[in-house]
Motif scaffolding. Structure first.
Motif, mmCIF file in Angstrom:
data_model
loop_
_atom_site.group_PDB
_atom_site.id
_atom_site.type_symbol
_atom_site.label_atom_id
_atom_site.label_comp_id
_atom_site.label_asym_id
_atom_site.label_seq_id
_atom_site.Cartn_x
_atom_site.Cartn_y
_atom_site.Cartn_z
ATOM 1 N N ILE A 253 0.876 -1.173 0.000
ATOM 2 C CA ILE A 253 0.000 0.000 0.000
ATOM 3 C C ILE A 253 0.909 1.218 0.000
ATOM 4 C CG2 ILE A 253 -1.714 1.340 1.308
ATOM 5 C CD1 ILE A 253 -2.759 -1.227 2.494
ATOM 6 N N ALA A 254 0.577 2.215 -0.806
ATOM 7 C CA ALA A 254 1.444 3.393 -0.909
ATOM 8 C C ALA A 254 1.268 4.266 0.328
ATOM 9 C CB ALA A 254 1.129 4.169 -2.181
ATOM 10 N N TYR A 255 1.654 3.713 1.481
ATOM 11 C CA TYR A 255 1.581 4.442 2.738
ATOM 12 C C TYR A 255 2.741 5.436 2.789
ATOM 13 C CZ TYR A 255 2.459 5.544 7.532
ATOM 14 O OH TYR A 255 2.705 6.255 8.670
ATOM 15 N N SER A 256 2.479 6.660 3.206
ATOM 16 C CA SER A 256 3.532 7.674 3.189
ATOM 17 C C SER A 256 3.845 8.193 4.588
ATOM 18 C CB SER A 256 3.103 8.842 2.299
ATOM 19 O OG SER A 256 3.864 9.988 2.598
ATOM 20 N N HIS A 257 5.110 8.087 4.988
ATOM 21 C CA HIS A 257 5.533 8.694 6.260
ATOM 22 C C HIS A 257 5.537 10.209 6.161
ATOM 23 C CE1 HIS A 257 6.755 4.666 7.488
ATOM 24 N NE2 HIS A 257 6.871 5.137 8.713
ATOM 25 N N GLU A 258 5.842 10.697 4.949
ATOM 26 C CA GLU A 258 5.868 12.144 4.756
ATOM 27 C C GLU A 258 4.501 12.736 5.114
ATOM 28 O OE1 GLU A 258 6.372 13.391 0.724
ATOM 29 O OE2 GLU A 258 7.424 15.214 1.311
ATOM 30 N N LEU A 259 3.436 12.055 4.695
ATOM 31 C CA LEU A 259 2.082 12.544 4.961
ATOM 32 C C LEU A 259 1.692 12.338 6.436
ATOM 33 C CD1 LEU A 259 -0.464 13.624 3.452
ATOM 34 C CD2 LEU A 259 -1.216 11.263 3.254
ATOM 35 N N HIS A 260 1.867 11.123 6.936
ATOM 36 C CA HIS A 260 1.380 10.792 8.277
ATOM 37 C C HIS A 260 2.282 11.345 9.386
ATOM 38 C CE1 HIS A 260 -0.850 7.863 5.839
ATOM 39 N NE2 HIS A 260 -1.756 7.881 6.804
ATOM 40 N N ALA A 261 3.586 11.014 9.324
ATOM 41 C CA ALA A 261 4.496 11.446 10.389
ATOM 42 C C ALA A 261 4.954 12.883 10.155
ATOM 43 C CB ALA A 261 5.696 10.505 10.463
ATOM 44 N N ALA A 310 -8.568 1.641 -0.382
ATOM 45 C CA ALA A 310 -9.388 0.457 -0.676
ATOM 46 C C ALA A 310 -8.617 -0.824 -0.369
ATOM 47 C CB ALA A 310 -9.821 0.479 -2.143
ATOM 48 N N LYS A 311 -7.315 -0.806 -0.638
ATOM 49 C CA LYS A 311 -6.501 -1.994 -0.334
ATOM 50 C C LYS A 311 -6.473 -2.247 1.171
ATOM 51 C CE LYS A 311 -3.118 -1.084 -3.983
ATOM 52 N NZ LYS A 311 -1.697 -0.717 -4.122
ATOM 53 N N LEU A 312 -6.453 -1.144 1.942
ATOM 54 C CA LEU A 312 -6.459 -1.258 3.404
ATOM 55 C C LEU A 312 -7.786 -1.877 3.872
ATOM 56 C CD1 LEU A 312 -5.368 -0.495 6.257
ATOM 57 C CD2 LEU A 312 -6.280 1.790 5.899
ATOM 58 N N TYR A 313 -8.893 -1.400 3.303
ATOM 59 C CA TYR A 313 -10.209 -1.943 3.671
ATOM 60 C C TYR A 313 -10.292 -3.418 3.323
ATOM 61 C CZ TYR A 313 -11.918 2.836 4.343
ATOM 62 O OH TYR A 313 -12.097 4.117 4.789
ATOM 63 N N ASP A 314 -9.745 -3.758 2.159
ATOM 64 C CA ASP A 314 -9.785 -5.136 1.694
ATOM 65 C C ASP A 314 -9.075 -6.053 2.701
ATOM 66 O OD1 ASP A 314 -10.313 -7.151 -0.255
ATOM 67 O OD2 ASP A 314 -8.162 -7.117 -0.720
ATOM 68 N N ALA A 315 -7.894 -5.624 3.157
ATOM 69 C CA ALA A 315 -7.138 -6.426 4.119
ATOM 70 C C ALA A 315 -7.903 -6.520 5.442
ATOM 71 C CB ALA A 315 -5.758 -5.811 4.346
ATOM 72 N N TYR A 316 -8.459 -5.398 5.879
ATOM 73 C CA TYR A 316 -9.153 -5.341 7.169
ATOM 74 C C TYR A 316 -10.416 -6.209 7.135
ATOM 75 C CZ TYR A 316 -11.509 -3.303 11.230
ATOM 76 O OH TYR A 316 -12.145 -3.117 12.433
ATOM 77 N N ASP A 317 -11.221 -6.058 6.083
ATOM 78 C CA ASP A 317 -12.481 -6.801 5.987
ATOM 79 C C ASP A 317 -12.251 -8.306 5.920
ATOM 80 O OD1 ASP A 317 -13.777 -4.443 6.059
ATOM 81 O OD2 ASP A 317 -14.076 -4.268 3.884
ATOM 82 N N ASN A 318 -11.164 -8.696 5.243
ATOM 83 C CA ASN A 318 -10.911 -10.136 5.107
ATOM 84 C C ASN A 318 -9.966 -10.658 6.178
ATOM 85 O OD1 ASN A 318 -12.459 -10.561 2.659
ATOM 86 N ND2 ASN A 318 -10.933 -9.226 1.721
#
Ligand code: HEC
Ligand code: HEC
Ligand code: HEC
Ligand code: HEC
Ligand code: HEC
Ligand code: HEC
Length: 419
Positions: A253-261, A310-318
């Motif tokens: 998942i294109a998770y970004s530290h620049e954005l979050h942290a 959406a990829k995050l939701y997919d992992a969480y839901d399943n």
């Protein structure tokens, strides 16, 4: 006779010259752009700016997170170098071919902008880059020789390989040309009437190219070059084993530290829950992401669900774990504990991991070699303030001139880091 000297002497003389060039290839020199000042004041001013802004990612004569910098005003135009330093992303986004190629070569690592620097300061920086830090470089090369600390020596290996390749090519060409000259000369002299029979016998015997090629001098030169190449390749290979500095894999998942942290300033500990309590920092599970992303479905108020979320939701839901690719990874034989360094030692994450809060994609900032651990243990003072555990030790140590370093509390003992 004189003929004899010229036939055998030339290849041997040229060969030795090339060998000498090859052996001293490490001390190659370069020409900096003439507008870059080489005054001591400029170099000194540049050094301070370099240490404050560039040192975490660059060395002058060695590839680090970014390229070795010395010679940049020779490789590039002066304007290009200045623009890249001030705002590399602007140059890359403008489509500049050199900048784009370099960015790709370095796994799309983003070099921060330095638009706060004046033109004068950038010129001083370039003075330091081109003319400064020579003592450091040789000290480093010397230190590199004594053990695991030397991830690579003082000579950038890209240059060395190119120089060696060119030299071998030149050597082969010279031998071919000599062979041609010798055969033409031999033919000419054999038909010439001015040469005595005695000399003709000599020409036909020694002028033979096979003899020259198999002469002691040529054999010694060729074997030495081949051996030197084999040894260099082997040493480079050994030092390189297991070192993954700069490694920046693409994550699921294109998770970004620049954005979050960075932008949203979410504390590291919010996600990396282990750093202050245990050995491992932990990578957060989808549950932690969902604390926020239950509500945040897209960026900048856009409609619908962003494809990455959406990829995050997919992992969480399943109830499927997200398969993050591990970046930092010590071999099993070594023991490293986060709590000891972060909580007890009071060391910032950035000291070891670099400017994570600026990384769109996380990369390995430090070498993680044994030499890297040991270097820090030799030089870092123990954080004894408010820690009763150390009170006695500090008292005992009070007589010594030096401050209490990690090495003094056993930080260099093999068993502390090895199971
Ligand atoms: C966060 C790490 C980082 C910092 C800090 C950093 N750089 Fe860079 N630099 C890089 C990387 C990585 C590249 C390779 C290109 C890329 O990925 O954008 C690079 C490329 C360069 C280049 C181009 C070199 C070439 O061979 O063309 C120059 C010049 C440069 N940096 C100078 C500087 C200077 C001067 C500073 C400090 C004012 C600095 N950098 C700070 C990471 C960094
Ligand atoms: C919102 C959650 C979150 C926050 C906040 C966060 N991280 Fe991360 N971090 C992650 C995730 C998810 C990964 C794995 C994916 C990746 O590498 O980008 C990760 C990976 C890393 C890695 C690389 C791990 C490896 O595989 O070797 C480091 C180092 C790291 N983070 C350090 C930090 C630091 C330092 C901060 C604070 C400045 C921070 N993180 C803040 C979620 C977070
Ligand atoms: C503390 C709250 C918080 C947590 C925890 C959090 N995020 Fe985010 N995330 C945000 C915010 C805020 C945004 C940006 C929304 C915006 O720009 O409007 C965002 C944006 C994103 C985006 C950008 C989507 C896009 O299309 O560009 C991704 C992907 C993302 N988060 C993944 C994750 C993952 C994976 C985790 C868990 C490791 C995580 N987030 C944890 C708050 C959080
Ligand atoms: C003294 C250096 C050092 C400091 C300080 C440090 N780390 Fe690490 N970090 C490492 C090393 C070394 C590894 C690799 C550990 C391994 O492979 O066993 C690592 C691995 C990680 C990982 C990958 C998962 C894991 O636990 O192996 C994450 C995430 C991480 N660090 C986050 C952080 C955060 C967040 C901080 C600050 C609160 C921090 N680190 C401070 C050296 C450090
Ligand atoms: C940036 C500096 C730094 C780096 C890099 C670093 N350490 Fe440390 N280390 C420290 C400090 C400071 C302490 C002392 C903490 C304390 O007060 O107990 C320490 C303590 C330790 C201890 C406990 C020593 C003892 O006698 O109790 C071990 C084990 C250790 N480090 C292992 C490692 C390993 C393995 C690495 C490399 C992967 C590493 N360290 C890299 C700074 C560092
Ligand atoms: C401060 C921590 C630390 C101390 C002290 C330490 N080591 Fe290491 N050692 C490491 C780390 C981390 C690695 C793995 C680094 C790597 O793969 O490059 C390592 C790797 C090694 C390796 C394997 C090299 C390889 O390339 O696989 C050997 C052998 C070794 N150490 C021996 C020793 C001996 C002997 C001592 C005591 C004189 C010692 N170490 C002290 C941290 C330490």
């Amino acid at each position: 006779m004189s003929i004899k000297r010229s036939f055998l002497g030339v290849p041997i003389y040229l060969g030795s010259l090339l060998l000498a060039l090859f052996l001293f290839a490490g001390t190659y020199s370069h020409a900096a752009h003439p507008d870059v000042p080489d005054s001591e004041d400029a170099i000194k001013a540049g050094e301070a700016i370099f240490n404050a802004n560039c040192k975490t990612c660059h060395k002058l004569d060695q590839r680090y997170t970014g390229p070795a910098l010395r010679g940049v005003t020779e490789r590039r135009t002066l304007d290009w170098a200045k623009n890249f330093i001030v705002n590399s992303q602007a140059l890359i986004q403008s489509g500049d071919a050199q900048a784009v190629a370099l960015f790709r070569e370095y796994n799309n690592i983003v070099m921060p902008a330095h638009d706060f620097l004046s033109d004068m300061e950038v010129m001083n920086l370039l003075s330091y880059i081109e003319y400064g830090g020579k003592e450091d470089a040789s000290a480093q090369a010397a230190a590199g020789a004594d053990g695991a600390a030397g991830a690579s020596g003082g000579i950038p290996s890209e240059y060395l390989s190119i120089i060696v390749g060119v030299l071998i090519l030149v050597l082969v060409l010279i031998l071919v040309v000599l062979a041609l000259i010798v055969s033409v000369l031999t033919k000419y002299l054999n038909t010439s009437e001015k040469v005595s029979e005695e000399d003709k016998a000599f020409i036909n015997q020694k002028g033979d190219i096979k003899k020259v090629l198999t002469s002691d001098g040529v054999i010694v030169i060729v074997t030495t070059i081949v051996m030197a190449l084999v040894v260099k390749t082997a040493i480079d290979g050994l030092y390189g084993i297991g070192i993954q500095q700069g490694y920046a894999p693409t994550q699921p998942i294109a998770y970004s530290h620049e954005l979050h942290a960075g932008k949203y300033e979410i504390p590291c500990q919010y996600c990396h829950t282990g750093v202050e309590i245990g050995k491992s920092a932990n990578i957060p599970s989808a549950n932690i992401c969902m604390n926020c992303h239950m509500h945040i479905q897209n960026v900048d108020g856009k409609e619908g669900v962003s494809p990455e979320i959406a990829k995050l939701y997919d992992a969480y839901d399943n109830n499927r774990p997200i398969e993050w690719v591990r970046i930092h990874n010590l071999p099993d034989l070594a023991y490293f504990n986060h709590a000891q360094h972060v909580k007890v030692g009071g060391i910032e994450c950035q000291t070891c991991h670099g400017p994570i809060e600026e990384m769109e994609v996380v990369y390995q900032h430090s070498a993680l070699t044994m030499g890297w651990c040991i270097d820090c243990h030799r030089n870092t003072e123990v954080n004894a303030q408010g820690n009763q555990y150390y009170d006695k030790l500090v008292q005992l140590h009070a007589d010594s001139k030096d401050a209490l370093k990690v090495k003094d509390i056993g930080g260099l003992e093999c068993a502390k880091c090895h199971y």
